[in-house]
Design a protein around this motif. Structure first.
Motif, PDB file in Angstrom:
ATOM      1  N   ALA A 143      32.768 -15.750  44.624  1.00  0.00           N
ATOM      2  CA  ALA A 143      32.370 -17.127  44.339  1.00  0.00           C
ATOM      3  C   ALA A 143      33.533 -18.084  44.633  1.00  0.00           C
ATOM      4  O   ALA A 143      34.680 -17.808  44.279  1.00  0.00           O
ATOM      5  CB  ALA A 143      31.952 -17.246  42.875  1.00  0.00           C
ATOM      6  N   GLU A 144      33.212 -19.217  45.294  1.00  0.00           N
ATOM      7  CA  GLU A 144      34.240 -20.212  45.594  1.00  0.00           C
ATOM      8  C   GLU A 144      33.754 -21.594  45.189  1.00  0.00           C
ATOM      9  O   GLU A 144      32.554 -21.869  45.161  1.00  0.00           O
ATOM     10  CB  GLU A 144      34.583 -20.217  47.093  1.00  0.00           C
ATOM     11  N   ALA A 145      34.708 -22.465  44.890  1.00  0.00           N
ATOM     12  CA  ALA A 145      34.374 -23.855  44.567  1.00  0.00           C
ATOM     13  C   ALA A 145      35.539 -24.737  44.994  1.00  0.00           C
ATOM     14  O   ALA A 145      36.691 -24.300  45.061  1.00  0.00           O
ATOM     15  CB  ALA A 145      34.127 -24.004  43.064  1.00  0.00           C
ATOM     16  N   SER A 146      35.224 -25.987  45.316  1.00  0.00           N
ATOM     17  CA  SER A 146      36.257 -26.957  45.709  1.00  0.00           C
ATOM     18  C   SER A 146      35.980 -28.292  45.041  1.00  0.00           C
ATOM     19  O   SER A 146      34.822 -28.687  44.873  1.00  0.00           O
ATOM     20  CB  SER A 146      36.268 -27.153  47.225  1.00  0.00           C
ATOM     21  N   LYS A 147      37.061 -28.992  44.674  1.00  0.00           N
ATOM     22  CA  LYS A 147      36.927 -30.315  44.082  1.00  0.00           C
ATOM     23  C   LYS A 147      38.271 -31.037  44.160  1.00  0.00           C
ATOM     24  O   LYS A 147      39.292 -30.490  43.744  1.00  0.00           O
ATOM     25  CB  LYS A 147      36.482 -30.206  42.614  1.00  0.00           C
ATOM     26  N   ASP A 148      38.257 -32.241  44.692  1.00  0.00           N
ATOM     27  CA  ASP A 148      39.447 -33.108  44.694  1.00  0.00           C
ATOM     28  C   ASP A 148      40.697 -32.413  45.233  1.00  0.00           C
ATOM     29  O   ASP A 148      41.778 -32.507  44.649  1.00  0.00           O
ATOM     30  CB  ASP A 148      39.732 -33.632  43.272  1.00  0.00           C
ATOM     31  N   GLY A 149      40.553 -31.724  46.347  1.00  0.00           N
ATOM     32  CA  GLY A 149      41.710 -31.092  46.974  1.00  0.00           C
ATOM     33  C   GLY A 149      42.106 -29.762  46.380  1.00  0.00           C
ATOM     34  O   GLY A 149      43.120 -29.171  46.777  1.00  0.00           O
ATOM     35  N   VAL A 150      41.308 -29.263  45.428  1.00  0.00           N
ATOM     36  CA  VAL A 150      41.570 -27.950  44.806  1.00  0.00           C
ATOM     37  C   VAL A 150      40.472 -26.990  45.239  1.00  0.00           C
ATOM     38  O   VAL A 150      39.279 -27.294  45.114  1.00  0.00           O
ATOM     39  CB  VAL A 150      41.576 -28.054  43.261  1.00  0.00           C
ATOM     40  N   THR A 170      37.475  -5.516  29.432  1.00  0.00           N
ATOM     41  CA  THR A 170      38.440  -6.297  28.655  1.00  0.00           C
ATOM     42  C   THR A 170      38.265  -7.734  29.131  1.00  0.00           C
ATOM     43  O   THR A 170      38.466  -8.000  30.321  1.00  0.00           O
ATOM     44  CB  THR A 170      39.881  -5.819  28.931  1.00  0.00           C
ATOM     45  N   PRO A 171      37.835  -8.673  28.272  1.00  0.00           N
ATOM     46  CA  PRO A 171      37.544 -10.035  28.737  1.00  0.00           C
ATOM     47  C   PRO A 171      38.732 -10.626  29.520  1.00  0.00           C
ATOM     48  O   PRO A 171      39.853 -10.698  29.013  1.00  0.00           O
ATOM     49  CB  PRO A 171      37.281 -10.794  27.441  1.00  0.00           C
ATOM     50  N   THR A 172      38.459 -10.994  30.778  1.00  0.00           N
ATOM     51  CA  THR A 172      39.526 -11.366  31.717  1.00  0.00           C
ATOM     52  C   THR A 172      39.085 -12.519  32.610  1.00  0.00           C
ATOM     53  O   THR A 172      37.921 -12.600  32.987  1.00  0.00           O
ATOM     54  CB  THR A 172      39.875 -10.155  32.628  1.00  0.00           C
ATOM     55  N   MET A 173      40.042 -13.395  32.960  1.00  0.00           N
ATOM     56  CA  MET A 173      39.822 -14.371  34.022  1.00  0.00           C
ATOM     57  C   MET A 173      40.843 -14.103  35.126  1.00  0.00           C
ATOM     58  O   MET A 173      41.986 -13.721  34.854  1.00  0.00           O
ATOM     59  CB  MET A 173      39.970 -15.808  33.516  1.00  0.00           C
ATOM     60  N   TYR A 174      40.405 -14.251  36.392  1.00  0.00           N
ATOM     61  CA  TYR A 174      41.278 -14.001  37.537  1.00  0.00           C
ATOM     62  C   TYR A 174      40.868 -15.018  38.589  1.00  0.00           C
ATOM     63  O   TYR A 174      39.802 -14.903  39.184  1.00  0.00           O
ATOM     64  CB  TYR A 174      41.083 -12.562  38.014  1.00  0.00           C
ATOM     65  N   LEU A 175      41.714 -16.021  38.793  1.00  0.00           N
ATOM     66  CA  LEU A 175      41.376 -17.156  39.654  1.00  0.00           C
ATOM     67  C   LEU A 175      42.431 -17.311  40.737  1.00  0.00           C
ATOM     68  O   LEU A 175      43.633 -17.293  40.449  1.00  0.00           O
ATOM     69  CB  LEU A 175      41.281 -18.435  38.822  1.00  0.00           C
ATOM     70  N   ASP A 176      41.980 -17.477  41.980  1.00  0.00           N
ATOM     71  CA  ASP A 176      42.880 -17.655  43.128  1.00  0.00           C
ATOM     72  C   ASP A 176      42.758 -19.115  43.572  1.00  0.00           C
ATOM     73  O   ASP A 176      41.779 -19.510  44.191  1.00  0.00           O
ATOM     74  CB  ASP A 176      42.455 -16.688  44.243  1.00  0.00           C
ATOM     75  N   PHE A 177      43.767 -19.914  43.225  1.00  0.00           N
ATOM     76  CA  PHE A 177      43.741 -21.355  43.497  1.00  0.00           C
ATOM     77  C   PHE A 177      44.561 -21.711  44.729  1.00  0.00           C
ATOM     78  O   PHE A 177      45.650 -21.168  44.940  1.00  0.00           O
ATOM     79  CB  PHE A 177      44.344 -22.136  42.321  1.00  0.00           C
ATOM     80  N   THR A 178      44.053 -22.641  45.518  1.00  0.00           N
ATOM     81  CA  THR A 178      44.845 -23.306  46.556  1.00  0.00           C
ATOM     82  C   THR A 178      44.771 -24.807  46.303  1.00  0.00           C
ATOM     83  O   THR A 178      43.668 -25.371  46.230  1.00  0.00           O
ATOM     84  CB  THR A 178      44.327 -22.979  47.968  1.00  0.00           C
TER      85      THR A 178
END
Length: 296
Positions: A143-150, A170-178
């Motif tokens: 899944a990908e999303a973009s907003k305001d240059g992010v 194990t409840p986890t978040m893993y986000l790859d930001f540019t």
């Protein structure tokens, strides 16, 4: 001031992950799981790996945790004693729950240098002996999303209104930001979770807009609060992962690729592995194709 966040997390510790040798001829930059930071509940290891054939990670066992492999460059072939085999390339993800036992190999599948991240996530005592399972997601299906240059790739958890289909025991978040030059990010994180940033490319400012910029291969441990603020004040894109998880609060006893709660459980694991019982039955006769091709 922050619009989304009431109490942004500040950076409480910073490490530069220096190269070290692991596996057979492989180079890893280890940030979690090194002597200064043995464990950051529930995270056991974070490696940024770099490997070129014939080097790699030949046949080895695991018990009691999960490994998350995320490819940044090239490709790696994974095979195990259950007959599961697959290759993951750039942007692909493998989320492996070792549970009660797995014997597998991870070897380069392309020319040149293969690079990626491998994160080890601990399992609570009630899940350590579950059956192994895999979740593999091709890059096009993340899944990908973009907003305001992010831009964000949502590997686990939720960001910019987009959720990942990955199930995390194990409840986890893993986000790859540019973040494009000149952009600012506010990302909520559950207040009770531990969280960290690992910078992949560029340089960014994290936690406080007046902090010094941080460059690639740095791990940033975040303090308490309800989320992360980050800024890209440079002229080049900034890429980093933000990872958070619910602490287990349980004792950790680790011997290499085995992670349990007590020394007795570690002793039992070694006995199980050496005697090919309690989940390691198939280890007796299995050798990976990668190993067999070398032997012949």
């Amino acid at each position: 001031m922050s619009n989304v966040l009431k109490e942004p997390r500040i950076v409480v510790k910073k490490f530069l992950a220096r190269p070290q040798h692991e596996g057979v001829g492989a180079i890893v930059r280890r940030s979690i799981g090194r002597f200064e930071l043995k464990y950051f509940d529930p995270f056991l290891v974070l490696d940024e790996f770099s490997v070129s054939a014939p080097a790699g990670f030949p046949d080895h066992p695991h018990r009691g945790f999960e490994t998350v492999t995320y490819m940044l460059q090239g490709a790696v072939t994974h095979e195990d004693f259950e007959g599961h085999k697959g290759t993951i390339g750039v942007g692909d993800l493998q989320w492996m729950t070792a549970g009660r036992g797995i014997l597998h190999s991870e070897m380069p599948a392309a020319q040149g240098t293969q690079k990626g991240l491998q994160l080890w996530i601990n399992l609570s005592s009630k899940y350590k002996m579950i059956e192994p399972r895999y979740q593999e997601i091709a890059s096009k299906d993340i899944a990908e999303a973009s907003k305001d240059g992010v831009n964000v790739r949502v590997i686990a958890g939720e960001a910019l209104g987009t959720k990942s289909p990955i199930y995390t025991r194990t409840p986890t978040m893993y986000l790859d930001f540019t973040l494009n030059p000149g952009t600012h990010l506010e990302q909520p994180i559950p207040v009770s979770w531990n969280a960290f940033v690992y910078v992949l490319e560029g340089e960014g400012v994290f936690g406080n807009s007046k902090s010094l910029a941080v460059t690639s291969h740095h791990l940033l441990l975040l303090g308490t609060g309800d989320g992360l603020e980050a800024w890209n004040k440079s002229s080049k894109p900034l890429r980093f992962i933000l990872v958070g998880g619910e602490p287990l609060g349980e004792p950790v006893m680790q011997l290499g690729p085995f992670v349990m709660n007590t020394q007795e459980e570690i002793d039992q694991t070694i006995e199980d592995y050496e005697s090919y019982i309690n989940g390691f039955e198939k280890a007796r006769h299995w050798r990976s194709e990668a190993i067999l091709s070398v032997d012949h």
